[in-house]
Design an enzyme around this catalytic site. Structure first.
Site, PDB file in Angstrom:
ATOM      1  CE  LYS A 119      65.611  16.762  58.798  1.00 25.10           C
ATOM      2  NZ  LYS A 119      64.960  16.796  60.105  1.00 25.10           N
ATOM      3  CE  LYS A 201      63.592   4.838  56.801  1.00 31.16           C
ATOM      4  NZ  LYS A 201      64.316   5.607  57.814  1.00 31.16           N
ATOM      5  CE  LYS A 204      56.837  12.436  57.122  1.00 24.84           C
ATOM      6  NZ  LYS A 204      57.756  11.452  57.674  1.00 24.84           N
TER       7      LYS A 204
END
Length: 336
Positions: A119, A201, A204
């Site tokens: 992140k 995977k 969104k």
């Protein structure tokens, strides 16, 4: 008698971020299983909006997305009478326990968290302390409710291990304060991959909107996305190595219809990929239709949603306060 039976049930805690978009992957891999768990366990489900602000949020959008995420939980089948369904920021004990636990967590432990590294790379302009201590808040979420089990994906496994380490450290100093949580991996957890790159995977945040199906997509949109799903140069519907696209579609079709891979192979023997992709799209659209309809109905009943999340927060506060009081006493804080 009913309360005694409930008390004997194992406790499950799980949370979902109010991102505004829940994918088919989130539904089949997590939330659908949460619904089934309500019958067997004492479940606490939270919209974890405190976690959401590690990334800059628009305040109005966050409020709207939090309410929508709560409505979507109910629309998916979470029953506020059977489970404790609440919004994280409505229960102060989460932030309070997180501070105490951060004083029992080593800097080195947090710096080794792979999600922090990932992140930080993605949000290099805002690598804040909240992002760094995010796993401590997650530990607090779990430990507050003395959770026995936590449904986790591979990406959160390291965080659960840290929660166990913190709990063991605290228990070692002060006695048996926290239940050590275990990961819960459902027997029928569907791993849903991207429709455009089936080695990844479903997410969104994918740049290609055709790669993921949002749970609130319209039927025609869902069918169109499945029609354009990546497959391979063969024509046989069969589950085997090297057929990532077809394997993914078969997994999804199996998850929404309950059919085994063998039954699916037999059903589409001698038929082309076009027919198979259409069947998967239609089955998914039909599975999600009642969820979307219930969601639309809930969003028109704001007073009902407010009543549910307030009652959920009251139950969560009562349960979590017991743990927090015990922790405060152990560390030496003066009682109010």
């Amino acid at each position: 008698m009913e309360n005694q039976q409930t008390a004997r049930k194992k406790i499950i805690f799980s949370g979902i971020q109010p991102t505004g978009v829940m994918t088919l992957g989130n539904y089949l891999g997590a939330v659908k299983n949460w619904v089934a768990l309500q019958e067997e366990y004492h479940c606490c489900y939270s919209i974890v909006n405190l976690h959401a602000i590690t990334i800059r949020q628009d305040a109005k959008a966050l409020r709207e997305n939090t309410l929508a995420a709560y409505a979507l939980l109910l629309a998916c089948g979470i029953d506020p009478e059977k489970s404790i369904a609440f919004i994280q920021s409505h229960v102060q004990a989460h932030a309070e326990l997180s501070w105490v636990l951060s004083c029992y967590t080593q800097f080195g432990e947090l710096s080794r968290m792979t999600q922090f590294k990932d992140k930080s790379a993605r949000h290099a302009d805002n690598v804040n302390a909240g992002l760094f201590t995010y796993p401590v808040l997650m530990a607090a979420d779990i430990l507050l409710y003395q959770a026995d089990l936590v449904p986790v994906g591979i990406d959160q496994k390291q965080h659960l291990e840290l929660a166990r380490d913190i709990a063991q450290r605290f228990n070692g100093l002060y006695g048996n304060v926290f239940t050590l949580p275990d990961g819960y991996i459902p027997k029928l957890a569907a791993k849903v991959m991207s429709l455009q790159d089936p080695t990844k995977k479903m997410s969104k945040s994918d740049d290609n909107p055709k790669a993921f199906v949002a749970i609130l997509d319209k039927p025609e949109t869902i069918i169109k996305k499945f029609k354009s799903a990546v497959t391979d140069s063969e024509t046989q519907v069969a589950y085997r190595e090297g057929k990532d696209g077809i394997n993914n579609l078969m997994s999804i079709y199996s998850a929404v219809t309950g059919k085994t891979f063998q039954v699916i192979e037999d059903e589409f023997a001698g038929k082309g990929y076009g027919e198979f992709k259409l069947a998967v799209g239609e089955a998914v659209a039909e599975t999600l239709r009642p969820v979307r309809e219930r969601f639309d109905a809930y969003m028109k009943e704001k007073a009902y949603l407010e009543d549910c999340y307030r009652k959920g927060a009251e139950k969560a506060q009562a349960l979590s306060q017991r743990t927090l009081d015990k922790v405060y006493k152990k560390v030496g804080f003066l009682a109010k």
